[in-house]
Design a protein around this motif. Structure first.
Motif, PDB file in Angstrom:
ATOM      1  N   ARG A   1     -13.472  -4.631  18.307  1.00  0.00           N
ATOM      2  CA  ARG A   1     -12.018  -4.629  18.435  1.00  0.00           C
ATOM      3  C   ARG A   1     -11.540  -3.352  19.135  1.00  0.00           C
ATOM      4  O   ARG A   1     -12.241  -2.353  19.200  1.00  0.00           O
ATOM      5  CB  ARG A   1     -11.349  -4.723  17.064  1.00  0.00           C
ATOM      6  N   SER A   2     -10.308  -3.383  19.589  1.00  0.00           N
ATOM      7  CA  SER A   2      -9.728  -2.222  20.277  1.00  0.00           C
ATOM      8  C   SER A   2      -9.453  -1.098  19.286  1.00  0.00           C
ATOM      9  O   SER A   2      -9.395  -1.310  18.065  1.00  0.00           O
ATOM     10  CB  SER A   2      -8.417  -2.625  20.957  1.00  0.00           C
TER      11      SER A   2
ATOM     12  N   PHE B   1     -11.734   7.441   4.703  1.00  0.00           N
ATOM     13  CA  PHE B   1     -12.388   6.756   5.816  1.00  0.00           C
ATOM     14  C   PHE B   1     -12.004   7.456   7.115  1.00  0.00           C
ATOM     15  O   PHE B   1     -10.887   7.911   7.270  1.00  0.00           O
ATOM     16  CB  PHE B   1     -11.964   5.288   5.880  1.00  0.00           C
ATOM     17  N   LYS B   2     -12.959   7.503   8.047  1.00  0.00           N
ATOM     18  CA  LYS B   2     -12.708   8.123   9.348  1.00  0.00           C
ATOM     19  C   LYS B   2     -11.755   7.259  10.152  1.00  0.00           C
ATOM     20  O   LYS B   2     -11.779   6.055  10.075  1.00  0.00           O
ATOM     21  CB  LYS B   2     -14.016   8.267  10.125  1.00  0.00           C
ATOM     22  N   SER B   3     -10.952   7.944  10.952  1.00  0.00           N
ATOM     23  CA  SER B   3     -10.011   7.192  11.800  1.00  0.00           C
ATOM     24  C   SER B   3     -10.620   6.864  13.143  1.00  0.00           C
ATOM     25  O   SER B   3     -11.633   7.310  13.521  1.00  0.00           O
ATOM     26  CB  SER B   3      -8.732   7.980  12.003  1.00  0.00           C
TER      27      SER B   3
ATOM     28  N   HIS C   1     -17.929  -1.498   0.754  1.00  0.00           N
ATOM     29  CA  HIS C   1     -17.422  -2.774   1.229  1.00  0.00           C
ATOM     30  C   HIS C   1     -16.340  -2.562   2.294  1.00  0.00           C
ATOM     31  O   HIS C   1     -16.348  -3.212   3.348  1.00  0.00           O
ATOM     32  CB  HIS C   1     -16.873  -3.606   0.074  1.00  0.00           C
ATOM     33  N   LEU C   2     -15.431  -1.651   2.023  1.00  0.00           N
ATOM     34  CA  LEU C   2     -14.382  -1.367   2.999  1.00  0.00           C
ATOM     35  C   LEU C   2     -14.940  -0.640   4.216  1.00  0.00           C
ATOM     36  O   LEU C   2     -14.515  -0.895   5.347  1.00  0.00           O
ATOM     37  CB  LEU C   2     -13.264  -0.562   2.342  1.00  0.00           C
TER      38      LEU C   2
ATOM     39  N   GLU D   1     -16.414  -0.567   9.956  1.00  0.00           N
ATOM     40  CA  GLU D   1     -17.440  -0.195  10.928  1.00  0.00           C
ATOM     41  C   GLU D   1     -18.070  -1.396  11.625  1.00  0.00           C
ATOM     42  O   GLU D   1     -18.333  -1.345  12.824  1.00  0.00           O
ATOM     43  CB  GLU D   1     -18.524   0.626  10.241  1.00  0.00           C
ATOM     44  N   HIS D   2     -18.360  -2.438  10.886  1.00  0.00           N
ATOM     45  CA  HIS D   2     -19.119  -3.549  11.451  1.00  0.00           C
ATOM     46  C   HIS D   2     -18.253  -4.735  11.851  1.00  0.00           C
ATOM     47  O   HIS D   2     -18.447  -5.309  12.923  1.00  0.00           O
ATOM     48  CB  HIS D   2     -20.220  -3.995  10.485  1.00  0.00           C
TER      49      HIS D   2
END
Length: 91
Positions: free
Chosen positions: A64-65, A89-91, A52-53, A58-59
């Motif tokens: 966004r910037s 999570f990837k940055s 969910h996060l 990702e989506h």
């Protein structure tokens, strides 16, 4: 009728930094919560899964910037810390 989940109360133990930073995290957490609730009907962070996060990062933030995505990632990391999980999570 039940009361809506209070994300501010949920995060109070892990919020640090200036008042402006805390306010930003709370605002972003409310947005994350609302989007996950609309997409998966999961109102509380206790019912969330990593996917969910990941979906939100990702989506939902696709257009966004980089700076905006980074600030949301910081908020997600606070949520993960509060949930006491080891999700990365990837940055």
């Amino acid at each position: 009728m039940s009361k809506p989940f209070d994300i501010e109360l949920f995060l109070v133990g892990v919020l640090t930094g200036s008042q402006a930073t805390q306010k930003r995290h709370l605002h972003q957490a409310k947005i994350i919560q609302a989007e996950i609730e609309v997409r998966w009907q999961r109102e509380t962070p206790w019912s969330w899964q990593r996917k969910h996060l990941a979906w939100f990062l990702e989506h939902h933030l696709r257009q966004r910037s980089n700076a905006t995505r980074y600030y949301y990632l910081l908020t997600v990391r606070l949520l993960v810390r509060r949930l006491e999980t080891s999700w990365v999570f990837k940055s």
